[in-house]
Design a protein around this motif. Structure first.
Motif, PDB file in Angstrom:
ATOM      1  N   GLY A   1      48.049  40.995  25.256  1.00 23.39           N
ATOM      2  CA  GLY A   1      49.166  41.907  25.464  1.00 23.39           C
ATOM      3  C   GLY A   1      49.671  41.907  26.890  1.00 23.39           C
ATOM      4  N   GLY A   2      50.362  42.989  27.252  1.00 20.09           N
ATOM      5  CA  GLY A   2      50.904  43.152  28.584  1.00 20.09           C
ATOM      6  C   GLY A   2      52.407  42.983  28.610  1.00 20.09           C
ATOM      7  N   LYS A   3      52.999  43.288  29.764  1.00 17.62           N
ATOM      8  CA  LYS A   3      54.438  43.192  29.973  1.00 17.62           C
ATOM      9  C   LYS A   3      54.783  41.903  30.705  1.00 17.62           C
ATOM     10  N   THR A   4      55.858  41.243  30.268  1.00 13.98           N
ATOM     11  CA  THR A   4      56.380  40.097  30.988  1.00 13.98           C
ATOM     12  C   THR A   4      57.369  40.592  32.039  1.00 13.98           C
ATOM     13  N   PRO A   5      57.757  39.729  32.997  1.00  8.88           N
ATOM     14  CA  PRO A   5      58.740  40.159  34.002  1.00  8.88           C
ATOM     15  C   PRO A   5      60.087  40.567  33.404  1.00  8.88           C
ATOM     16  N   ASN A   6      60.380  40.132  32.176  1.00 12.56           N
ATOM     17  CA  ASN A   6      61.612  40.558  31.516  1.00 12.56           C
ATOM     18  C   ASN A   6      61.451  41.890  30.811  1.00 12.56           C
ATOM     19  N   ASN A   7      60.282  42.530  30.986  1.00 12.54           N
ATOM     20  CA  ASN A   7      59.947  43.788  30.324  1.00 12.54           C
ATOM     21  C   ASN A   7      59.807  43.637  28.824  1.00 12.54           C
ATOM     22  N   ASP A   8      59.590  42.405  28.351  1.00 15.38           N
ATOM     23  CA  ASP A   8      59.187  42.200  26.963  1.00 15.38           C
ATOM     24  C   ASP A   8      57.684  42.434  26.874  1.00 15.38           C
ATOM     25  N   LEU A   9      57.219  42.780  25.679  1.00 14.51           N
ATOM     26  CA  LEU A   9      55.797  42.990  25.461  1.00 14.51           C
ATOM     27  C   LEU A   9      55.221  41.793  24.723  1.00 14.51           C
ATOM     28  N   SER A  10      54.047  41.374  25.129  1.00 15.74           N
ATOM     29  CA  SER A  10      53.392  40.217  24.535  1.00 15.74           C
ATOM     30  C   SER A  10      52.413  40.661  23.454  1.00 15.74           C
ATOM     31  N   ASP A  11      52.373  39.878  22.360  1.00 13.52           N
ATOM     32  CA  ASP A  11      51.374  40.098  21.319  1.00 13.52           C
ATOM     33  C   ASP A  11      50.375  38.948  21.266  1.00 13.52           C
ATOM     34  N   LYS A  12      50.436  38.073  22.254  1.00 11.11           N
ATOM     35  CA  LYS A  12      49.586  36.886  22.261  1.00 11.11           C
ATOM     36  C   LYS A  12      48.233  37.197  22.890  1.00 11.11           C
ATOM     37  N   ILE A  13      47.271  36.360  22.533  1.00  9.72           N
ATOM     38  CA  ILE A  13      45.935  36.496  23.100  1.00  9.72           C
ATOM     39  C   ILE A  13      45.523  35.148  23.679  1.00  9.72           C
ATOM     40  N   TYR A  14      45.019  35.173  24.908  1.00  8.65           N
ATOM     41  CA  TYR A  14      44.669  33.949  25.628  1.00  8.65           C
ATOM     42  C   TYR A  14      43.190  33.977  25.993  1.00  8.65           C
ATOM     43  N   ILE A  15      42.630  32.790  26.092  1.00 11.46           N
ATOM     44  CA  ILE A  15      41.260  32.626  26.583  1.00 11.46           C
ATOM     45  C   ILE A  15      41.335  31.728  27.814  1.00 11.46           C
ATOM     46  N   MET A  16      40.861  32.242  28.927  1.00 10.77           N
ATOM     47  CA  MET A  16      40.980  31.542  30.202  1.00 10.77           C
ATOM     48  C   MET A  16      39.587  31.247  30.750  1.00 10.77           C
ATOM     49  N   SER A  17      39.353  30.004  31.108  1.00 11.51           N
ATOM     50  CA  SER A  17      38.049  29.591  31.621  1.00 11.51           C
ATOM     51  C   SER A  17      38.237  28.703  32.845  1.00 11.51           C
ATOM     52  N   LEU A  18      37.211  28.654  33.677  1.00  6.37           N
ATOM     53  CA  LEU A  18      37.241  27.854  34.900  1.00  6.37           C
ATOM     54  C   LEU A  18      36.788  26.442  34.593  1.00  6.37           C
ATOM     55  N   VAL A  19      37.613  25.443  34.944  1.00  9.03           N
ATOM     56  CA  VAL A  19      37.290  24.044  34.698  1.00  9.03           C
ATOM     57  C   VAL A  19      36.585  23.439  35.905  1.00  9.03           C
TER      58      VAL A  19
END
Length: 528
Positions: free
Chosen positions: A95-113
């Motif tokens: 989730g969260g807000k984008t700079p355009n003030n749109d709301l995100s419904d996506k989910i991300y997985i972030m890892s260190l390479v």
């Protein structure tokens, strides 16, 4: 508890309300600036470094197999282990807000390479979910629970925009509480299941959640519908048998009416609750100790630090957990400083003096402006969220390649990246401006197929002048992939105009009365 004043830092224009900090192996990375990522850092993720009370930011990179991660403000974040055999962990971002003030419904997985003194590389993967996928939201929480050798993620609370069918012109971008549903996400199979529990009657946002084993405790939070801060304490217990998971909720006594509070862990089972608001115009200056045992929670009021007069009398404050029992607090500088958006910062240490000596913290401080986000509905709930999670390690980074915000124009209002069509062949990690109009944002055109999607003009083989022409016309366009939908409304291709020689002007007709010999002499001179 001790309170230490810290100096102001640089690059504060990138550190706006709602950003997050990710901690990988004791190194802290900035994520979620208010504007779109700058060209110097297309990923929008920076490694933070403090030297001599000055904050420096070094761009980080994504691997080639990564998806694009937009800068999100007020998302829900938590950590999870990559696998049971490894100590490496990942961040879940939802989730969260984008700079355009749109709301995100996506989910991300972030890892260190990989990481060295010159370059840090991450991998970011967008996780596709099936089933009861939670709607786009912000100001919510996500936690990981463990039961019977399995683990799942739990999403609860948050705010979302009013559904399109219920919007009016006067309240087009109004936000509402999300339904009080509990979402259980199984990342192994990519499925999501929602649960409606009778004990949860109101939607909450900017609440506190603490997880231990198979149990999550939800404390405080703000309800827009009732304009109240819940005094209830909810206990969510998740059982993961071989069949369908079971989620139960119990309302416990001893809750605290607070929103936007900060929790820092001081021991294996001990946490400290700091800050927040107990009403729309009153900060909560009392601190509490939270003790979690296997099946029990205890909340005890503890001695508060010696708050400074500036903290006591300021209207707003913000902060987040720094790890190791320390909290970063910030207050607006108002008119006391030369820089209008400057803030004052403090480090609150919740451990005793002996513990501080054993685990000496190297303060890693971030600042943000006190400017209220015009897209936020309530100034308190959307301004003080300031995600920070730091370890006690300082950074040893060369001063070269350090990002300097003065090197570029501000792009916070112009935008930088919009999702392109699936047929786009431009690498988002290496893409550079192609047209002069892209110095502020990419040259893109909206295909009218379905809900519409953006396509790079470079993929469409459109000239800059043609792009400008199309942007001025109020008609529909279709990309090359969907051109058969309506050939009469397809995106015009580049037309080469032939250069025509200008016609010579006709001579003015003149009437003359001439005699026959004079006429012959005149005509002879005219055509010779």
């Amino acid at each position: 508890m001790s309170l230490q004043v810290v100096s102001a830092v640089s690059n504060s224009s990138l550190l706006q309300p709602g950003f997050s900090l990710l901690n990988f192996d004791g190194h802290v990375f900035f994520f979620g600036q208010k504007g779109w990522p700058k060209r110097s850092c297309p990923t929008g993720v920076f490694l933070l470094n403090i030297k001599q009370n000055e904050l420096k930011m070094k761009p980080a990179f994504f691997s080639k197999d990564s998806c694009y991660l937009p800068p999100l403000r007020y998302p829900a974040l938590c950590t999870r282990r990559g696998n049971a055999e490894s100590d490496e962990y990942q961040y879940i971002i939802h989730g969260g807000k984008t700079p355009n003030n749109d709301l995100s419904d996506k989910i991300y997985i972030m890892s260190l390479v990989s990481k060295n003194s010159k370059k840090t590389t991450f991998q970011c993967v967008e996780k596709d979910l099936g089933g009861d996928v939670p709607e786009a939201r912000y100001g919510h929480t996500i936690n990981v629970v463990h039961s019977r050798g399995k683990s799942m993620s739990v999403i609860f609370g948050g705010r979302s925009y009013t559904p399109l069918a219920q919007r009016t012109t006067e309240k087009w971008n109004s936000v509402v509480d999300c339904l009080p549903s509990v979402f259980l996400i199984d990342f192994e199979f990519g499925c999501c299941t929602s649960y409606i529990l009778p004990e949860l009657q109101d939607g909450l946002s900017f609440h506190v959640s603490v997880a231990r084993n198979d149990t999550i405790y939800i404390l405080g939070g703000h309800s827009l519908q009732n304009n109240t801060r819940s005094p209830s304490l909810y206990k969510l217990k998740v059982d993961l048998p071989l069949g369908r998971p079971a989620v139960t909720c119990t309302v416990l006594p001893g809750g605290i009416s607070v929103s936007s509070a900060i929790v820092t862990q001081t021991g294996d089972t001990e946490f400290v609750l700091v800050g927040g608001y107990q009403s729309d115009n009153q900060k909560r200056l009392v601190c509490n100790t939270i003790v979690l045992e296997d099946n029990k929670i205890e909340i005890i009021e503890r001695a508060s630090p010696d708050w400074t007069p500036d903290i006591k009398h300021c209207r707003m404050w913000f902060g987040y957990d720094m790890g190791k029992g320390s909290v970063l607090l910030g207050i607006p500088g108002a008119n006391k400083q030369l820089i209008s958006d400057a803030n004052y910062f403090y480090i609150l240490r919740c451990k005793g003096a002996e513990e501080d000596k054993e685990e000496e913290l190297t303060a890693q401080i971030c600042s943000q402006t006190s400017t209220e986000d015009p897209g936020d509905s309530t100034p308190f709930e959307d301004s003080e969220e300031f995600c920070f999670s730091a370890e006690a390690n300082s950074f040893d980074i060369d001063d070269t390649d350090t990002y300097n915000e003065d090197d570029e124009e501000d792009e916070s209002e112009t935008g930088y990246w919009i999702t392109c069509s699936a047929s786009c062949n431009i690498d988002i990690n290496t893409w550079v401006p192609f047209y002069s109009t892209e110095l502020n944002k990419p040259a893109m055109i909206l295909c009218s197929s379905g809900a519409g999607h953006w396509v790079h003009a470079q993929c469409m083989d459109l000239s800059e002048s043609m792009l400008l022409h199309l942007s001025e016309a109020n008609v529909k366009y279709f990309c090359n992939k969907h051109v058969d939908l309506n050939k009469g409304l397809q995106t015009p291709k580049k037309v080469v105009h032939l250069k025509k020689q200008p016609m010579k002007p006709l001579r003015k007709k003149t009437t003359m009365k001439l005699t026959t010999p004079a006429k012959k002499s005149f005509l002879r001179r005219l055509f010779d």
